[in-house]
Design an enzyme around this catalytic site. Structure first.
Site, PDB file in Angstrom:
ATOM      1  N   ARG A 153       0.816  -1.222   0.000  1.00 53.12           N
ATOM      2  CA  ARG A 153       0.000   0.000   0.000  1.00 53.12           C
ATOM      3  C   ARG A 153       0.851   1.274   0.000  1.00 53.12           C
ATOM      4  O   ARG A 153       0.633   2.180  -0.782  1.00 53.12           O
ATOM      5  CB  ARG A 153      -0.886   0.043   1.251  1.00 53.12           C
ATOM      6  CG  ARG A 153      -1.968  -0.986   1.305  1.00 53.12           C
ATOM      7  CD  ARG A 153      -2.833  -0.709   2.540  1.00 53.12           C
ATOM      8  NE  ARG A 153      -3.649  -1.840   2.877  1.00 53.12           N
ATOM      9  CZ  ARG A 153      -3.234  -2.873   3.606  1.00 53.12           C
ATOM     10  NH1 ARG A 153      -2.015  -2.891   4.102  1.00 53.12           N
ATOM     11  NH2 ARG A 153      -4.040  -3.879   3.860  1.00 53.12           N
ATOM     12  N   SER A 156      10.287   2.451   6.777  1.00 55.85           N
ATOM     13  CA  SER A 156       9.653   1.158   7.072  1.00 55.85           C
ATOM     14  C   SER A 156      10.031   0.684   8.473  1.00 55.85           C
ATOM     15  O   SER A 156       9.401   1.092   9.454  1.00 55.85           O
ATOM     16  CB  SER A 156      10.012   0.133   5.997  1.00 55.85           C
ATOM     17  OG  SER A 156      11.401  -0.152   6.021  1.00 55.85           O
ATOM     18  N   ARG A 157      11.071  -0.111   8.572  1.00 55.91           N
ATOM     19  CA  ARG A 157      11.583  -0.536   9.870  1.00 55.91           C
ATOM     20  C   ARG A 157      13.105  -0.460   9.811  1.00 55.91           C
ATOM     21  O   ARG A 157      13.723  -0.852   8.810  1.00 55.91           O
ATOM     22  CB  ARG A 157      11.158  -1.969  10.188  1.00 55.91           C
ATOM     23  CG  ARG A 157       9.699  -2.098  10.631  1.00 55.91           C
ATOM     24  CD  ARG A 157       9.462  -1.476  12.015  1.00 55.91           C
ATOM     25  NE  ARG A 157       8.109  -1.659  12.487  1.00 55.91           N
ATOM     26  CZ  ARG A 157       7.115  -0.764  12.337  1.00 55.91           C
ATOM     27  NH1 ARG A 157       7.329   0.374  11.719  1.00 55.91           N
ATOM     28  NH2 ARG A 157       5.920  -1.007  12.827  1.00 55.91           N
ATOM     29  N   GLU A 204      16.111   1.442  17.805  1.00 57.77           N
ATOM     30  CA  GLU A 204      15.401   2.621  18.334  1.00 57.77           C
ATOM     31  C   GLU A 204      15.263   2.525  19.845  1.00 57.77           C
ATOM     32  O   GLU A 204      15.017   1.431  20.357  1.00 57.77           O
ATOM     33  CB  GLU A 204      14.010   2.716  17.692  1.00 57.77           C
ATOM     34  CG  GLU A 204      14.093   3.024  16.212  1.00 57.77           C
ATOM     35  CD  GLU A 204      12.738   3.098  15.534  1.00 57.77           C
ATOM     36  OE1 GLU A 204      11.706   3.192  16.235  1.00 57.77           O
ATOM     37  OE2 GLU A 204      12.702   3.060  14.302  1.00 57.77           O
ATOM     38  N   HIS A 224      10.930   8.537  13.986  1.00 60.65           N
ATOM     39  CA  HIS A 224       9.841   7.589  13.683  1.00 60.65           C
ATOM     40  C   HIS A 224       8.470   8.282  13.750  1.00 60.65           C
ATOM     41  O   HIS A 224       7.628   7.939  14.585  1.00 60.65           O
ATOM     42  CB  HIS A 224       9.898   6.386  14.642  1.00 60.65           C
ATOM     43  CG  HIS A 224       9.204   5.169  14.074  1.00 60.65           C
ATOM     44  ND1 HIS A 224       9.582   3.884  14.361  1.00 60.65           N
ATOM     45  CD2 HIS A 224       8.142   5.045  13.233  1.00 60.65           C
ATOM     46  CE1 HIS A 224       8.789   3.026  13.734  1.00 60.65           C
ATOM     47  NE2 HIS A 224       7.901   3.711  13.039  1.00 60.65           N
TER      48      HIS A 224
END
Ligand code: DGY
Length: 337
Positions: free
Chosen positions: A161, A246-247, A276, A294
Site C-alpha cells: 500500500r 519502514s523498519r 530505536e 519515527h
C-alpha cells in the site's frame, strides 16, 4: 457478551479512541500506562496478567514470556500497521488474535517518505540550521546546491500500500518509477501506477532515490532483516539517496554509515533505526543525512484513525468476532482446532 472485560493500554492514545473504549459495553475497566514513556517489561507483564485484552504499541515486545503471564488473554491489538514487535507464531499457538492498523496510515507515511526525499536532496534541514544559526549573509549562487528530485528515477522497494502511494506521488514530479517486490504486481496495477518491475539489483543500480517500504521479516525466504548492507550500497549510484520509513533493521545501520562515509551513496533520509531509540552516533554528525524520530504516521488525523481501528479490532475480539484486521486469521479456521 459479558460486558466485564478489562483492557490494558500500554500508552496514552488519542482521546476519541480512549473514550470509545471506556464507553464500550464490552469493557468494564480500562487501565492506561500513566507514564509518558515506553512501558517497562515488568509493567507490561503485570498489565497483561491483569487484563483480558491488550492494546499495545510497536515499542512493546510481546513475546512468549509476556503471553505466559495470562493464559486467558483474548486479543493483542497493535497500534501500528507493522507487527514485528509481536511473536505472532506464539499468539497463534495460543489462539490469541493479533491485530494491526493497515490502510489508514498509507498516505500519511507516503507523504513522509516524500518529505525525506525532498529534504535530503535539497538539503533543507542543513540550510535551515545555517539560517537559524545566524550565519546567512544573503543569497549566494553556490549556496546549498542540492540534487533535483523531478525527472529522476525513483526506486521503490516493497510495493504494498505505502510503496504504491509513494509511486503515485511521483507523477507530478515527472519521475520514472521502478519497483521491486517479492511478488510482482499485476500488469494492470503497474500500468495504472506507471511503475515498472525490475530485479532488486537492477533497481539499486539505476535508481536516484531508493525508498524502502517492506515489512520487517527476521527469518525465512522473504527475510528483510539487513536487506540493505555493504553489497547493496556498493551497487547503488554514488549520487543516489536512501529513504527509509519502514523498519530500521531492514538496513544494516553500520553498513549505511560506511557507505555514507565512503561516498558510496549521496545521502539518506531516515525515519526508523536499527536499535530505536538509539541512532548510530556517526549518523548524527553527518550533514547529508536527515534524521526523524519515527514519525511516519504522526498526524492528528492518522494517529486518531489508527487508535480507533485498534479499538475496533480489540472490541470485535472481545465480542468473539473475527476482528477486521487480524494478522493471524488461521486461528479462526476449523483446522486450527
Ligand atoms: C506503523 O504503524 O507500523 C508505523 O511504523 C507507526 O505508525
Amino acid at each position: 457478551m459479558s460486558g466485564g472485560y478489562k483492557v490494558f493500554v500500554t500508552r496514552m492514545l488519542p482521546e476519541p479512541a480512549i473514550e470509545k473504549l471506556r464507553n464500550a459495553p464490552e469493557v468494564a475497566e480500562v487501565r492506561i500506562n500513566p507514564h509518558d514513556r515506553v512501558i517497562t517489561r515488568e509493567e507490561l507483564i503485570e498489565g497483561v496478567r491483569w487484563c483480558d485484552a491488550l492494546l499495545c504499541l510497536l515499542t512493546d515486545t510481546v513475546d512468549a514470556e509476556v503471553m505466559d503471564a495470562n493464559p486467558n488473554l483474548k486479543v493483542i491489538a497493535n497500534y501500528a500497521v507493522g507487527f514485528n514487535n509481536i511473536d505472532v507464531a506464539e499468539a497463534t499457538k495460543r489462539k490469541i488474535p493479533v491485530t494491526n492498523t493497515p490502510g489508514v496510515l498509507t498516505e500519511t507515511t507516503a507523504d513522509l517518505a516524500w518529505a525525506l526525499m525532498m529534504a535530503v536532496a535539497r538539503r533543507l534541514n542543513e540550510a535551515e540550521r545555517f539560517l537559524r544559526s545566524g550565519k546567512w549573509n544573503g543569497w549566494g549562487p553556490m549556496q546549498f546546491l542540492g540534487a533535483d528530485v523531478w525527472g529522476k528515477v525513483l526506486g521503490i522497494v516493497g510495493f504494498g500500500r505505502i510503496g504504491k502511494a509513494v509511486a503515485r506521488r511521483a507523477w507530478g514530479f515527472d519521475m520514472r518509477v521502478i519497483y521491486y517486490d517479492y511478488v510482482r504486481s499485476d500488469e494492470e496495477i503497474e500500468r495504472a501506477l506507471r511503475a515498472t518491475y525490475v530485479p532488486f539489483d537492477e533497481l539499486l543500480q539505476v535508481a536516484d532515490f531508493v525508498s524502502i517500504h517492506v515489512p520487517l521479516i527476521m527469518h525465512g525466504p522473504n527475510k528483510t532483516y539487513h536487506m540493505f548492507g555493504d553489497r547493496e550500497f556498493d551497487l547503488m549510484k554514488p549520487t543516489a539517496f536512501l529513504i527509509n520509513t519502514s523498519r530500521g533493521p531492514v538496513v544494516d545501520e553500520k553498513a549505511l554509515v560506511r557507505a555514507l562515509k565512503d561516498g558510496k551513496i549521496a545521502g539518506a533520509g531516515l525515519d526508523v533505526y536499527e536499535n530505536e531509540p538509539s541512532v548510530e552516533p556517526e549518523l548524527l554528525e553527518m550533514e547529508n543525512v536527515v534524521l526523524l524520530p519515527h514519525i511516519g504516521s504522526a498526524t492528528n488525523e492518522t494517529r486518531t484513525r489508527m487508535a480507533l481501528i485498534a479499538v475496533e479490532n480489540l472490541l470485535a475480539a472481545l465480542r468473539g468476532e473475527r476482528p477486521p484486521n487480524v494478522v493471524n486469521p488461521e486461528i479462526y479456521s476449523a483446522e486450527a482446532d
